[in-house]
Design an enzyme around this catalytic site. Sequence first.
Site, PDB file in Angstrom:
ATOM      1  N   HIS A 255       0.834  -1.210   0.000  1.00 60.83           N
ATOM      2  CA  HIS A 255       0.000   0.000   0.000  1.00 60.83           C
ATOM      3  C   HIS A 255       0.868   1.260   0.000  1.00 60.83           C
ATOM      4  CE1 HIS A 255      -3.868   2.046   1.104  1.00 60.83           C
ATOM      5  NE2 HIS A 255      -2.998   2.963   1.487  1.00 60.83           N
ATOM      6  N   GLU A 256       1.844   1.348   0.891  1.00 61.06           N
ATOM      7  CA  GLU A 256       2.678   2.542   0.979  1.00 61.06           C
ATOM      8  C   GLU A 256       3.595   2.681  -0.231  1.00 61.06           C
ATOM      9  OE1 GLU A 256       2.018   4.713   3.068  1.00 61.06           O
ATOM     10  OE2 GLU A 256       0.637   3.460   4.222  1.00 61.06           O
TER      11      GLU A 256
ATOM     12  N   HIS B 249       1.546   4.482  -2.869  1.00 62.68           N
ATOM     13  CA  HIS B 249       1.508   5.927  -2.621  1.00 62.68           C
ATOM     14  C   HIS B 249       2.809   6.592  -3.093  1.00 62.68           C
ATOM     15  CE1 HIS B 249      -2.266   6.314  -0.601  1.00 62.68           C
ATOM     16  NE2 HIS B 249      -1.954   5.474   0.384  1.00 62.68           N
TER      17      HIS B 249
ATOM     18  N   ASP C 264      -7.793   7.175   2.883  1.00 59.07           N
ATOM     19  CA  ASP C 264      -7.392   7.705   1.574  1.00 59.07           C
ATOM     20  C   ASP C 264      -8.604   8.017   0.719  1.00 59.07           C
ATOM     21  OD1 ASP C 264      -4.767   7.316   2.357  1.00 59.07           O
ATOM     22  OD2 ASP C 264      -4.662   5.318   1.499  1.00 59.07           O
TER      23      ASP C 264
END
Length: 816
Positions: free
Chosen positions: A611-612, A615, A687
Amino acid sequence: MKVLHSFTARILAIMVALLLLFCAVSTLAWYRSFTREAVETAQAHLDTVIETLNETFEESLREIDYTTAFISNKVRSTQNNCVVQFLTAQESNAQIASLQQARSYLFNRCNFKAYLNGVSIYGFDGRICTYGITTPYDEVFQTEWFSQIQSGQADVVYLTPHAYTSKQPSPKSSYVFSIVRPVLNNGTIIGVIKADVKSSLLETIFDIQEMQGYALYVFDRDTGEAVYVPEGADTLPLTRFQDSVPRGHGSYTDQIGGADCLVVYTTSEITPWQIVGVVRQNTVISGFLQVRNRMLLIVLLCAALFAVIAFALAHYLTKDLRRLTRAVEQTGDEALELPIRITRQDEVGILYQRICAMLARIRTLITNIRCAEAEKRTSEIAMLSMQINPHFLYNTLHTIKVLSIMQGVENIQTVTDALSRMMHLNLDTRKLISVAEEETYLRDYLQIQQYRYAGKFTYNISIEAEAKGHFLPKLLVEMDGFAVNEGVIVLAATNRKDILDPALLRAGRFDRQITVNYPDVRGREAILRVHAKDKPLADDVDLANIAKRTPYFAGADLENIMNEAAILCAREGKEKITARHLNDAIERVQMGPEKKSHIVTDEDKRLVACHEAGHAIVGELLDGCDDVHLVTIMPRGSSGGHTLLLPEKESDFTTRSQLLDFVAMALGGYAAERVVLGEVSTGAGSDLQRATDICRRMVTQYGMSDDMGPIYLAGAHDEVFLGRDYGHQDRMFSEDVAARVDAEVQRKMNDALSRAVSLLTENREKLDGLTALLIERETIDRAQFTAFMRGEPLPETEKETASLGATAGEETGANA
């Protein structure tokens, strides 16, 4: 003579005499009977404890020995060939590939060994491959044990507890002891492997604090260095054992620290370490179980006999005191006299005389009070219905007096002065009082009246709603100069100017308005210097750089950063705040505190890393997004990971393309989960909320929609009260327009998601690589992230070089 008449003194004297007799008899009865038996039993018990703990310790060492032997290629296997390849590779590409394989091999081999703090493989040409926290190479090759292994003088070396580096000593809690052996290739020594074991393993095994009075010591019998010394060992110096304890296994008694002690010793079969157990004979004697039970039985029998005798004496001596107590309990409002008579001259007789005198005074006082109350009750109850709020009367009298002074009416002023004196109000020293004071005074006054007239007076007041309407006129009267008071400046502050009454903002009232925005970079630097005035800063601290790293921070946030840095410095025992402390403090303020006790599973760790990584990659590839400064999967606050983006320069405005790029970056984590895992998780909730809010503002407030055009569709104002989303809809457009707004917001969200998915699909290799890197390192900074995106070797961060005292698996903060 008074002491002789005191029944308390007589009871105490009898109890002390019986206690002394009991102590003398019991001491002669059992003291000599168990000394020798206690020492023999303690010796056998301590010997068993030492043998058991030594077996436990050797079992742990065998597992570590097997691990190091397996990695060093002493135990041949196809899996450990990567270590040999890493130490023998000549080409740079081969060295990089073999380093990654060796690191992965060390990670898989050592990751789940909780007591293993770090493993290092050192080549003789300066190569190093590490897992966890290790000692730098420039300090390793200078040691004596490195030379012994390199020259083949020793097959394995056990190092006593030490810090990782002598340049920056670590606290005792972070010390390790090490196992060193050579790395072999076809019988040739090509490197050195060093396994660092947490010294807390020694404390876990050899700490026997639950055995009060017993202590275990471990020292190297060859070098004399201490391996483990328990807390509070100053009274039993280790040098006594190094000089007198023989090798092997056995026990003896010795005079240590002025006391006779029992010493039991043994030698480890694996390491050249001596284990010594010590216990004072006095401790053994006092803690011997069989004698303790025998003594306890005697104590119980004597205590029971003592209690019976004491109770009988106390019952006899306190007979009159009990009679006096019952007589006092029977005394009521109508009978304030004692029905008994006591003629004794001790404490009970004196107490009886004082109680009788006190009751006589109470009877006289009650008679006088009843007479006075009978005269006042009628008039007070009649006047109670006419009483009003005294403080409301104060405001009324104050206004009348001001009017009388302005108009020159002396009689009205005389009347108001008389009334104020009667109500104990000073009209000359105060202005109009607040509504809160009025209500508080009134409630207190009526509460007193309710207690005075119990059962005959009740009240129920509610002036809060009325007070809200009266406060503003009173304030306006003061500001308009109604009172005789010149030279008064009224200051006020609010963060909700939109809900102020228009009467307050008219000319002549709050007509000078100053707006305070977020401080710019120079303002932040000045604020930091103010809060750093009384704090010692190290030479590497640059407050201008800290100001650049904290855009859109308020003054309270900057003060919080300085305070957090001071707290971190104090926890580490440092004398000055360094740049690392300030950087850690910025992370705590931006992302929340670290959650060290939070346990993250491997599946969740891979999900958060993916996930990070989404981003970070989307934010780096889009020109409208800020620079990626930090990517972490450590839990902080309410989140499990965090991607920090900071602007290169501060701006008060944002363009349409920048907002669309930011929405795509916000959906990068959601898109990465779909691309890599094929499904999405709840970690993207915040988000989605943030991205949807930006898209809706673009459509309804900023005129950034091609379909809706330049139109403002937001509400006229925002509610400031709790429950603003329930029962209130301030919308000034039709349902058809609302449906078009929702469709436009959905279109922008889908377009942004498509952009993010497309970017991540095209850069799938970088997405997978960054995910693996985050799983390995957990946190990467700007320099490491930029090097990764360019395909360059990753540099070491300041935190990696400065945190040598921290454990390799320390848990810290933040959610996707």
